[in-house]
Design a protein around this motif. Structure first.
Motif, mmCIF file in Angstrom:
data_model
loop_
_atom_site.group_PDB
_atom_site.id
_atom_site.type_symbol
_atom_site.label_atom_id
_atom_site.label_comp_id
_atom_site.label_asym_id
_atom_site.label_seq_id
_atom_site.Cartn_x
_atom_site.Cartn_y
_atom_site.Cartn_z
ATOM 1 N N SER A 7 35.946 10.120 -1.447
ATOM 2 C CA SER A 7 34.596 10.192 -1.990
ATOM 3 C C SER A 7 34.350 9.138 -3.063
ATOM 4 O O SER A 7 33.239 8.630 -3.188
ATOM 5 C CB SER A 7 34.345 11.587 -2.567
ATOM 6 N N LYS A 8 35.376 8.797 -3.831
ATOM 7 C CA LYS A 8 35.213 7.771 -4.864
ATOM 8 C C LYS A 8 34.865 6.435 -4.231
ATOM 9 O O LYS A 8 33.932 5.744 -4.667
ATOM 10 C CB LYS A 8 36.495 7.649 -5.689
ATOM 11 N N ALA A 9 35.602 6.053 -3.192
ATOM 12 C CA ALA A 9 35.321 4.792 -2.511
ATOM 13 C C ALA A 9 33.949 4.837 -1.844
ATOM 14 O O ALA A 9 33.218 3.839 -1.829
ATOM 15 C CB ALA A 9 36.402 4.504 -1.478
ATOM 16 N N GLU A 10 33.598 5.980 -1.289
ATOM 17 C CA GLU A 10 32.273 6.125 -0.679
ATOM 18 C C GLU A 10 31.174 5.923 -1.711
ATOM 19 O O GLU A 10 30.179 5.236 -1.457
ATOM 20 C CB GLU A 10 32.130 7.513 -0.046
ATOM 21 N N ASN A 11 31.346 6.531 -2.877
ATOM 22 C CA ASN A 11 30.345 6.392 -3.934
ATOM 23 C C ASN A 11 30.196 4.938 -4.361
ATOM 24 O O ASN A 11 29.079 4.449 -4.563
ATOM 25 C CB ASN A 11 30.730 7.252 -5.140
ATOM 26 N N ILE A 12 31.311 4.248 -4.502
ATOM 27 C CA ILE A 12 31.263 2.841 -4.900
ATOM 28 C C ILE A 12 30.529 2.019 -3.848
ATOM 29 O O ILE A 12 29.721 1.147 -4.174
ATOM 30 C CB ILE A 12 32.688 2.304 -5.129
ATOM 31 N N SER A 13 30.788 2.298 -2.578
ATOM 32 C CA SER A 13 30.114 1.561 -1.505
ATOM 33 C C SER A 13 28.618 1.846 -1.495
ATOM 34 O O SER A 13 27.804 0.954 -1.222
ATOM 35 C CB SER A 13 30.737 1.903 -0.151
ATOM 36 N N ILE A 14 28.253 3.085 -1.794
ATOM 37 C CA ILE A 14 26.829 3.444 -1.870
ATOM 38 C C ILE A 14 26.173 2.715 -3.035
ATOM 39 O O ILE A 14 25.066 2.169 -2.903
ATOM 40 C CB ILE A 14 26.659 4.968 -2.023
ATOM 41 N N PHE A 15 26.851 2.685 -4.180
ATOM 42 C CA PHE A 15 26.309 1.985 -5.351
ATOM 43 C C PHE A 15 26.098 0.503 -5.038
ATOM 44 O O PHE A 15 25.094 -0.092 -5.447
ATOM 45 C CB PHE A 15 27.259 2.119 -6.543
ATOM 46 N N ALA A 16 27.053 -0.105 -4.332
ATOM 47 C CA ALA A 16 26.948 -1.534 -4.010
ATOM 48 C C ALA A 16 25.752 -1.802 -3.106
ATOM 49 O O ALA A 16 24.963 -2.726 -3.349
ATOM 50 C CB ALA A 16 28.239 -2.013 -3.354
ATOM 51 N N ALA A 17 25.629 -0.991 -2.044
ATOM 52 C CA ALA A 17 24.500 -1.175 -1.123
ATOM 53 C C ALA A 17 23.177 -0.905 -1.827
ATOM 54 O O ALA A 17 22.198 -1.645 -1.658
ATOM 55 C CB ALA A 17 24.661 -0.251 0.093
#
Length: 321
Positions: A7-17
């Motif tokens: 979930s941490k990596a998912e959140n970071i990817s969402i923030f980037a997009a």
């Protein structure tokens, strides 16, 4: 078996997009593509498709670094540039943004929850400093996938000209790392300067953005559109008025970039040098500047890249929209 994305990596990817989307959507952000203005070859939708396409790369990048497996930057950057082209045909959308966002994403993945923005950019700067010769070669491969204006290099740097197909051979022979290439380009390129100066302007954009968002939240009558749109547009204008955009310098010359900076400054500052605060009242002048820049194809793309990085930092630090 490939490890599942956490979930941490998912959140970071969402923030980037989301950072890339918010930057592109901000209206009226002078000179660049936004929700009501397209370029002839590149539309607003091309930017949205590009941002959506690279989310998986950010997930992988952040997830690997969390497990102490920080990937080599070059291959990840090439993958992101290539994926940014898979769903759209508008050419270069996020080359400079990816160059800033990916090290920050890797840093965010490697740090414990709650790490502050200063620690985040310090870690990102460390990642950039550890790039290799092969990372530099991959950077040239990624650049070759797109058509991007290039400023003429000095005689000492001619062996590394981005337009020269033999540059990769020179890089390997001389042992030139990607970070060293950024050092060589820092005097003429804002994005390269961010690598060298520890993401100084990206961090500053983040701080100003959050401050402006709070102010517009408390002063809705000064907004143009949503609070976050107002904060991004206003912060973008602050940066455009503070420094000449190097993408404009590359496409035209330093005098042209300085002229754009001066026009932005006249909108932002009163004669007594105090900043205007009411964005809503400034909109007619901002739209006029936007039309002038759009007509003459003077797009401040480097400022947009720093804006995307600044938004990303703010999101990782808890900012919501």
């Amino acid at each position: 078996m490939e490890k599942p994305v956490n979930s941490k990596a998912e959140n970071i990817s969402i923030f980037a997009a989301l950072a890339m989307i918010l930057e592109a959507a901000a209206y009226p952000k002078p000179g660049n593509v936004h929700r009501l203005k397209d370029f002839t070859e590149t539309s607003f939708e091309h930017f949205l498709a590009s941002a959506a396409s690279v989310q998986s790369v950010f997930s992988k990048c952040a997830g690997s670094s969390e497990n102490d497996e920080i990937q080599a930057f070059g291959p990840v950057f090439l993958e992101a540039v290539e994926k940014s082209q898979t769903l759209q045909s508008g050419g270069n959308t996020h080359f400079g943004s990816l160059l800033l966002l990916l090290p920050i994403a890797a840093a965010a993945g490697s740090l414990p929850a709650g790490a502050d923005s200063k620690t985040l950019v310090q870690k990102a700067s460390e990642i950039c400093g550890n790039t290799t010769v092969e990372d530099a070669v991959y950077f040239y491969k990624a650049f070759g996938r797109l058509s991007i204006p290039v400023m003429k290099t000095g005689e000492a740097e001619s062996a590394y000209d981005l337009r020269d197909q033999k540059a990769a051979e020179n890089i390997r022979r001389e042992g030139t790392t990607l970070f060293r290439l950024m050092e060589m380009g820092a005097s003429r390129d804002m994005v390269a300067r961010e690598w060298v100066n520890g993401f100084e302007k990206s961090l500053l954009f983040s701080k100003k953005l959050r401050k402006n968002k709070t102010r517009f939240s408390n002063r809705p009558e000064q907004c143009f559109g949503s609070v976050i749109n107002s904060a991004v547009v206003y912060t973008f204008l602050e940066f455009l008025a503070a420094m000449p955009d190097t993408f404009i310098s590359t496409k035209f010359d330093k005098k042209t970039a300085a002229g754009v900076q001066k026009k932005a400054s006249k909108i932002l500052f009163r004669k007594n040098k105090r900043k205007r605060k009411n964005l809503k009242k400034m909109i007619p002048k901002i739209k006029k500047l936007d039309n002038i820049l759009q007509k003459n194809r003077m797009n401040p793309g480097s400022t947009a890249d720093i804006a995307a990085a600044g938004i990303f930092i703010a999101l990782t630090d808890g900012m919501t929209i």
